[in-house]
Write a protein that holds these residues in place. Structure first.
Motif, PDB file in Angstrom:
ATOM      1  N   SER A 128       4.731  23.732  -8.994  1.00 37.57           N
ATOM      2  CA  SER A 128       5.248  25.103  -8.860  1.00 37.57           C
ATOM      3  C   SER A 128       6.695  25.084  -8.424  1.00 37.57           C
ATOM      4  N   SER A 129       7.040  24.155  -7.538  1.00 36.97           N
ATOM      5  CA  SER A 129       8.420  24.080  -7.051  1.00 36.97           C
ATOM      6  C   SER A 129       9.353  23.647  -8.164  1.00 36.97           C
ATOM      7  N   ILE A 130       8.928  22.652  -8.953  1.00 35.64           N
ATOM      8  CA  ILE A 130       9.773  22.200 -10.051  1.00 35.64           C
ATOM      9  C   ILE A 130       9.960  23.312 -11.074  1.00 35.64           C
ATOM     10  N   PHE A 131       8.928  24.079 -11.336  1.00 37.82           N
ATOM     11  CA  PHE A 131       9.005  25.171 -12.309  1.00 37.82           C
ATOM     12  C   PHE A 131       9.970  26.257 -11.820  1.00 37.82           C
ATOM     13  N   LEU A 132       9.941  26.521 -10.528  1.00 42.62           N
ATOM     14  CA  LEU A 132      10.820  27.542  -9.971  1.00 42.62           C
ATOM     15  C   LEU A 132      12.274  27.123 -10.056  1.00 42.62           C
ATOM     16  N   LEU A 133      12.550  25.815  -9.777  1.00 46.05           N
ATOM     17  CA  LEU A 133      13.927  25.318  -9.841  1.00 46.05           C
ATOM     18  C   LEU A 133      14.447  25.327 -11.265  1.00 46.05           C
ATOM     19  N   LEU A 134      13.643  24.921 -12.188  1.00 49.28           N
ATOM     20  CA  LEU A 134      14.062  24.919 -13.598  1.00 49.28           C
ATOM     21  C   LEU A 134      14.339  26.336 -14.088  1.00 49.28           C
ATOM     22  N   TYR A 135      13.547  27.274 -13.640  1.00 46.92           N
ATOM     23  CA  TYR A 135      13.708  28.659 -14.112  1.00 46.92           C
ATOM     24  C   TYR A 135      14.989  29.282 -13.550  1.00 46.92           C
ATOM     25  N   ARG A 136      15.308  28.968 -12.309  1.00 47.32           N
ATOM     26  CA  ARG A 136      16.503  29.527 -11.700  1.00 47.32           C
ATOM     27  C   ARG A 136      17.767  28.959 -12.349  1.00 47.32           C
ATOM     28  N   ASN A 137      17.720  27.682 -12.731  1.00 46.98           N
ATOM     29  CA  ASN A 137      18.903  27.027 -13.304  1.00 46.98           C
ATOM     30  C   ASN A 137      19.043  27.249 -14.807  1.00 46.98           C
ATOM     31  N   SER A 138      18.104  27.855 -15.437  1.00 46.83           N
ATOM     32  CA  SER A 138      18.163  28.103 -16.877  1.00 46.83           C
ATOM     33  C   SER A 138      19.126  29.229 -17.161  1.00 46.83           C
ATOM     34  N   PRO A 139      19.815  29.204 -18.312  1.00 40.37           N
ATOM     35  CA  PRO A 139      20.772  30.278 -18.647  1.00 40.37           C
ATOM     36  C   PRO A 139      20.056  31.622 -18.793  1.00 40.37           C
ATOM     37  N   LYS A 140      20.743  32.672 -18.299  1.00 42.65           N
ATOM     38  CA  LYS A 140      20.146  34.016 -18.304  1.00 42.65           C
ATOM     39  C   LYS A 140      20.745  34.831 -19.424  1.00 42.65           C
ATOM     40  N   VAL A 141      19.932  35.629 -20.006  1.00 40.99           N
ATOM     41  CA  VAL A 141      20.355  36.545 -21.063  1.00 40.99           C
ATOM     42  C   VAL A 141      20.361  37.946 -20.471  1.00 40.99           C
ATOM     43  N   GLU A 142      21.506  38.606 -20.509  1.00 40.12           N
ATOM     44  CA  GLU A 142      21.610  39.935 -19.951  1.00 40.12           C
ATOM     45  C   GLU A 142      20.795  40.908 -20.768  1.00 40.12           C
ATOM     46  N   ALA A 143      20.039  41.703 -20.067  1.00 45.98           N
ATOM     47  CA  ALA A 143      19.199  42.716 -20.713  1.00 45.98           C
ATOM     48  C   ALA A 143      19.466  44.053 -20.081  1.00 45.98           C
ATOM     49  N   SER A 144      19.200  45.112 -20.841  1.00 52.34           N
ATOM     50  CA  SER A 144      19.432  46.460 -20.328  1.00 52.34           C
ATOM     51  C   SER A 144      18.480  46.794 -19.182  1.00 52.34           C
ATOM     52  N   ARG A 145      17.385  46.215 -19.136  1.00 52.12           N
ATOM     53  CA  ARG A 145      16.428  46.452 -18.055  1.00 52.12           C
ATOM     54  C   ARG A 145      15.658  45.184 -17.798  1.00 52.12           C
ATOM     55  N   SER A 146      15.219  45.042 -16.520  1.00 53.15           N
ATOM     56  CA  SER A 146      14.483  43.847 -16.127  1.00 53.15           C
ATOM     57  C   SER A 146      13.044  44.225 -15.855  1.00 53.15           C
ATOM     58  N   GLU A 147      12.265  43.197 -15.750  1.00 55.63           N
ATOM     59  CA  GLU A 147      10.871  43.424 -15.407  1.00 55.63           C
ATOM     60  C   GLU A 147      10.788  43.936 -13.972  1.00 55.63           C
ATOM     61  N   PRO A 148       9.799  44.769 -13.700  1.00 57.72           N
ATOM     62  CA  PRO A 148       9.664  45.240 -12.323  1.00 57.72           C
ATOM     63  C   PRO A 148       9.563  44.070 -11.345  1.00 57.72           C
ATOM     64  N   VAL A 149       8.722  43.114 -11.663  1.00 59.63           N
ATOM     65  CA  VAL A 149       8.602  41.921 -10.828  1.00 59.63           C
ATOM     66  C   VAL A 149       8.687  40.722 -11.773  1.00 59.63           C
ATOM     67  N   PRO A 150       9.703  39.914 -11.609  1.00 52.48           N
ATOM     68  CA  PRO A 150       9.786  38.732 -12.474  1.00 52.48           C
ATOM     69  C   PRO A 150       8.574  37.845 -12.317  1.00 52.48           C
ATOM     70  N   ILE A 151       8.276  37.139 -13.327  1.00 51.06           N
ATOM     71  CA  ILE A 151       7.071  36.314 -13.323  1.00 51.06           C
ATOM     72  C   ILE A 151       7.169  35.214 -12.280  1.00 51.06           C
ATOM     73  N   TYR A 152       8.382  34.631 -12.127  1.00 51.58           N
ATOM     74  CA  TYR A 152       8.490  33.555 -11.153  1.00 51.58           C
ATOM     75  C   TYR A 152       8.337  34.067  -9.738  1.00 51.58           C
ATOM     76  N   LEU A 153       8.729  35.330  -9.469  1.00 50.91           N
ATOM     77  CA  LEU A 153       8.492  35.896  -8.138  1.00 50.91           C
ATOM     78  C   LEU A 153       7.007  36.175  -7.941  1.00 50.91           C
ATOM     79  N   ASP A 154       6.395  36.614  -8.994  1.00 50.74           N
ATOM     80  CA  ASP A 154       4.950  36.854  -8.885  1.00 50.74           C
ATOM     81  C   ASP A 154       4.226  35.544  -8.637  1.00 50.74           C
ATOM     82  N   ASN A 155       4.665  34.499  -9.333  1.00 51.99           N
ATOM     83  CA  ASN A 155       4.049  33.190  -9.094  1.00 51.99           C
ATOM     84  C   ASN A 155       4.330  32.698  -7.683  1.00 51.99           C
ATOM     85  N   LEU A 156       5.548  32.995  -7.205  1.00 47.61           N
ATOM     86  CA  LEU A 156       5.879  32.574  -5.847  1.00 47.61           C
ATOM     87  C   LEU A 156       5.006  33.277  -4.828  1.00 47.61           C
TER      88      LEU A 156
END
Length: 522
Positions: free
Chosen positions: A5-33
């Motif tokens: 879980s820790s490795i998955f969280l680090l990889l997700y944070r360091n991955s390039p982000k694509v700007e979107a007009s709206r975000s999810e109410p709760v990101p999946i990685y926060l929900d997993n956290l």
């Protein structure tokens, strides 16, 4: 599993982000956290509990949406607020370009949040219609805003010494229940911590100002962080002036009409005083119905008590006026009775006076008249009736009555004889000591009387007695009339003095009362 879980969280944070007009109410990685368990995210511990030198700081802000009137009977008020808490939890930092919105209660329960509570709230509840009224914003750096709507009934111990001219300062105390100042510190937000809806309107109060404050206190279990929200409110007195002060003032003024009524109008004056007193008592009871039973005197109690004293003073004044008038009349009657008893002669005094008068007449006659022998007296037919018998004093009655009757008869004889004789002859022979045929006396000193002399004497005595009674009665009535006028004048003088003393005293009381309770007494 934890390592994955820790490795998955680090990889997700360091991955390039694509700007979107709206975000999810709760990101999946926060929900997993949040669902990873206490090994990854401990929602039972403050964010900085591992750093012993730092404490979690929670800033508060409050927007007052609604506020009800302050109830004096239960000493509380209702409050409807949007309660906002700000803190920073580095464990929930994310790489989103916008803040994350949490609207799910299940997600909220998995997060750590301050355990603040309202210490002096009798009842507090969250709003659930149509959805639970709360929101959580999570900023990218981990700063969190928790905003919820709460309705509560706040206890406020009111000081009613100046009621209804009072102003109140009520406090809402907010504390942390489980964490001491070594772990959590509560403080107000620096920029406008307490704001309110400008359209808030209460029926009998208006908000003067709102003040944030601190109330940290030491307890046996430690030092607990505490803040207060102070509500400075002032009571609107227009309602109370129209419902209490103006009617009672008019009642007091109406009671003064008694000073212009006649002092002998006892039913009217007594009825007016009692009616105003009972009406004032009803007003006082109505004003106290909405108030709790307190051990000190309130401003309305002072006012009602003073008004009742003024009305009661009117009754006392009428009692004094009535007593003063009756006292003057009673003293006049006693003086008349005592004078009558002193001046009225007794029967024995009348008899003695009659005997004294008879002796004086007899002595005077003996000096001016010469008694001749019976055979030389020639009765004049024009002056006497030869057939008239000689009236002798009665022998069967007691001596005192005989002398009285004889004195009256002799006086009557003398007056009649002197009236019938010639005036010139009476004057010519007045100083002569010779006996005359026209002399009304016989040789033995007694005169003949006409028939009916005794009846005339009795009628004269009756007339004299009735005239004396009428004289005494008219005298008593005259004295009573003068004394009654004197008593009425004395009572009117007291009423005239009261006509300006009572209003002047009431005006002075009003000035003192309003200045003291509005400007002097805090």
């Amino acid at each position: 599993m934890l390592l994955v879980s820790s490795i998955f969280l680090l990889l997700y944070r360091n991955s390039p982000k694509v700007e979107a007009s709206r975000s999810e109410p709760v990101p999946i990685y926060l929900d997993n956290l949040l669902n990873a368990g206490r090994q990854v995210y401990d929602n039972q511990s403050p964010p900085v509990q591992h750093d012993k030198e730092e404490v979690t700081v929670v800033e508060l802000a409050m927007y007052i949406e609604g506020m009800s009137s302050f109830r004096t009977q239960t000493m509380d008020f209702q409050l409807d607020v949007y309660f906002q808490q700000f803190w920073r939890d580095p464990r929930l930092a994310h790489n989103e370009t916008r803040r994350v919105l949490v609207k799910d209660k299940a997600v909220l329960h998995k997060m750590w949040k301050p355990d603040v509570y309202f210490a002096n709230a009798r009842i507090a509840e969250f709003h659930e219609v149509t959805q639970p009224n709360f929101l959580v914003w999570i900023q990218p750096d981990g700063s969190i805003l928790y905003d919820t709507r709460i309705s509560m009934v706040v206890v406020c111990t009111l000081n009613l010494e100046k009621w209804p001219l009072d102003s109140q300062r009520c406090h809402l105390r907010i504390l942390s229940y489980a964490y001491t100042t070594e772990q959590l510190v509560i403080k107000w937000k620096e920029d406008e911590p307490i704001t309110r809806n400008p359209n808030i309107a209460m029926s009998d109060m208006h908000i003067v100002d709102l003040y944030p404050g601190l109330c940290d206190g030491n307890y046996s279990t430690g030092t607990w962080s505490c803040v207060t929200a102070e509500f400075f409110v002032k009571r609107e007195i227009t309602h109370h002036v129209m419902q209490s002060y103006v009617p009672t003032t008019l009642i007091v003024v109406i009671s003064w009409f008694s000073f212009w009524l006649d002092v002998e109008a006892v039913p009217a004056r007594v009825s007016l005083a009692i009616t105003t007193l009972l009406t004032l008592s009803t007003q006082a009871n109505a004003a106290r119905m909405a108030l709790p039973e307190v051990s000190y005197m309130k401003a309305i109690d002072v006012w009602m008590g003073a008004c009742m004293m003024f009305v009661f003073g009117v009754m006392i004044e009428f009692t004094i006026v009535n007593y003063a008038q009756r006292q003057v009349m009673a003293s006049s009657l006693e003086s008349v009775k005592s004078g009558n008893a002193e001046k009225k002669p007794s029967r024995g005094d009348l008899g003695a006076h009659a005997r004294h008068l008879f002796l004086r007449l007899r002595t005077n006659e003996r000096q001016h008249l010469v008694e001749d022998p019976p055979e030389q007296i020639a009765m004049n037919d024009t002056a006497y009736d030869t057939a008239a018998p000689v009236v002798q004093p009665p022998q069967n009655e007691d001596a005192e009555a005989q002398e009285e009757v004889w004195a009256e008869q002799k006086e009557t004889n003398l007056s009649e004889v002197w009236k019938e004789s010639d005036p010139a002859e009476r004057l010519a022979h007045w100083n002569e000591k010779e006996n005359d045929a026209s002399s009304p006396l016989m040789g033995n000193g007694r005169a003949h009387v006409r028939y009916g002399a005794a009846e005339k004497m009795k009628n004269r005595k009756c007339n004299d007695s009735s005239r004396k009674k009428e004289k005494w009665s008219s005298a008593i009535k005259q004295i009573q009339k003068h004394k009654k006028i004197a008593g009425r004048n004395r009572a009117k003088k007291i009423d005239q003095t009261s006509r300006w003393i009572f209003p002047l005293t009431f005006i002075i009381f009003n000035l003192t009362y309003w200045i003291y309770y509005l400007y002097w007494k805090e």
